[in-house]
Motif scaffolding. Structure first.
Motif, mmCIF file in Angstrom:
data_model
loop_
_atom_site.group_PDB
_atom_site.id
_atom_site.type_symbol
_atom_site.label_atom_id
_atom_site.label_comp_id
_atom_site.label_asym_id
_atom_site.label_seq_id
_atom_site.Cartn_x
_atom_site.Cartn_y
_atom_site.Cartn_z
ATOM 1 N N ARG A 78 -3.710 6.728 3.735
ATOM 2 C CA ARG A 78 -3.611 5.668 2.745
ATOM 3 C C ARG A 78 -4.056 6.218 1.411
ATOM 4 N NH1 ARG A 78 -5.808 1.073 6.053
ATOM 5 N NH2 ARG A 78 -7.785 2.018 5.504
ATOM 6 N N LYS A 79 -3.267 6.006 0.396
ATOM 7 C CA LYS A 79 -3.570 6.564 -0.922
ATOM 8 C C LYS A 79 -4.836 5.947 -1.510
ATOM 9 C CE LYS A 79 -1.446 7.724 -5.320
ATOM 10 N NZ LYS A 79 -0.267 7.585 -6.165
ATOM 11 N N SER A 80 -5.070 4.685 -1.282
ATOM 12 C CA SER A 80 -6.195 3.979 -1.904
ATOM 13 C C SER A 80 -7.562 4.498 -1.469
ATOM 14 C CB SER A 80 -6.111 2.480 -1.611
ATOM 15 O OG SER A 80 -6.200 2.240 -0.210
ATOM 16 N N ASP A 81 -7.696 4.880 -0.200
ATOM 17 C CA ASP A 81 -9.015 5.307 0.289
ATOM 18 C C ASP A 81 -8.973 6.623 1.079
ATOM 19 O OD1 ASP A 81 -7.754 4.461 2.603
ATOM 20 O OD2 ASP A 81 -9.263 2.952 3.116
ATOM 21 N N GLU A 116 0.854 -1.191 0.000
ATOM 22 C CA GLU A 116 0.000 0.000 0.000
ATOM 23 C C GLU A 116 0.892 1.245 0.000
ATOM 24 O OE1 GLU A 116 -4.117 -1.015 2.170
ATOM 25 O OE2 GLU A 116 -2.420 -0.924 3.555
#
Length: 173
Positions: free
Chosen positions: A141-144, A117
């Motif tokens: 967190r970049k994803s969410d 991640e």
């Protein structure tokens, strides 16, 4: 901001975009030094510059095996070290050639980050006084965009250790 180049009084206007590019350039140069660090700053050797302004910087880090604890998640010590390094660099894009040391550092750990991640780390300068800078950082967190850690860092500016007249350079960070 405008300057005169001395030729017939012609003024060159420095645009806001140029200033932003200067901050980004300074951040990128600082990160290049981290990429080759052999001292403890090597813990930040894999960060990448995302953005920079007079009051904040953003970097990205993809979490790999060298960043995690035995549970396979971002190590708390790694997070605290990055908090220290990133916030000092946020101050350093505007406070030039002045060595700094930490006075206080605190970090809250909110969510885990797993290997593979990416996190975006924003170092924010809240206030820079004559001798002290107050900063904070957020790890997302970049994803969410979930907030995974947050901290504060108080930094002393050591003006008396600026480059001496002898030409001996003292490292800023």
């Amino acid at each position: 901001m405008s300057t005169t180049n001395g030729l017939n009084g012609v003024h060159n206007v420095k645009h806001k975009d140029d200033a932003q590019n200067d901050y980004m350039h300074d951040l990128e140069e600082t990160i290049k030094k981290l990429h080759n660090a052999t001292n403890f700053n090597r813990v930040a050797s894999k960060i990448k510059a995302v953005s920079a302004s007079p009051t904040s910087i953003v970097v990205e880090l993809e979490i790999d095996e060298s960043h995690v604890n035995s549970k396979g998640t971002l190590h708390g010590g790694q997070t605290a070290a990055l908090l220290d390094i990133i916030t000092a660099r946020a101050v350093g894009v505007t406070v030039k050639d002045t060595p700094m040391v930490s006075l206080e550092l605190s970090c809250s750990y909110l969510l885990p980050v797993k290997v593979g991640e990416s996190v975006l780390i924003e170092g924010i300068v809240l206030k820079t006084g004559r001798n002290i800078a107050f900063t904070e950082a957020e790890f997302r967190r970049k994803s969410d965009n979930a907030l995974v850690a947050k901290g504060k860092h108080t930094i002393a500016l050591l003006h008396h250790l600026k480059q001496q007249s002898t030409g001996e350079k003292v490292e800023q960070f």
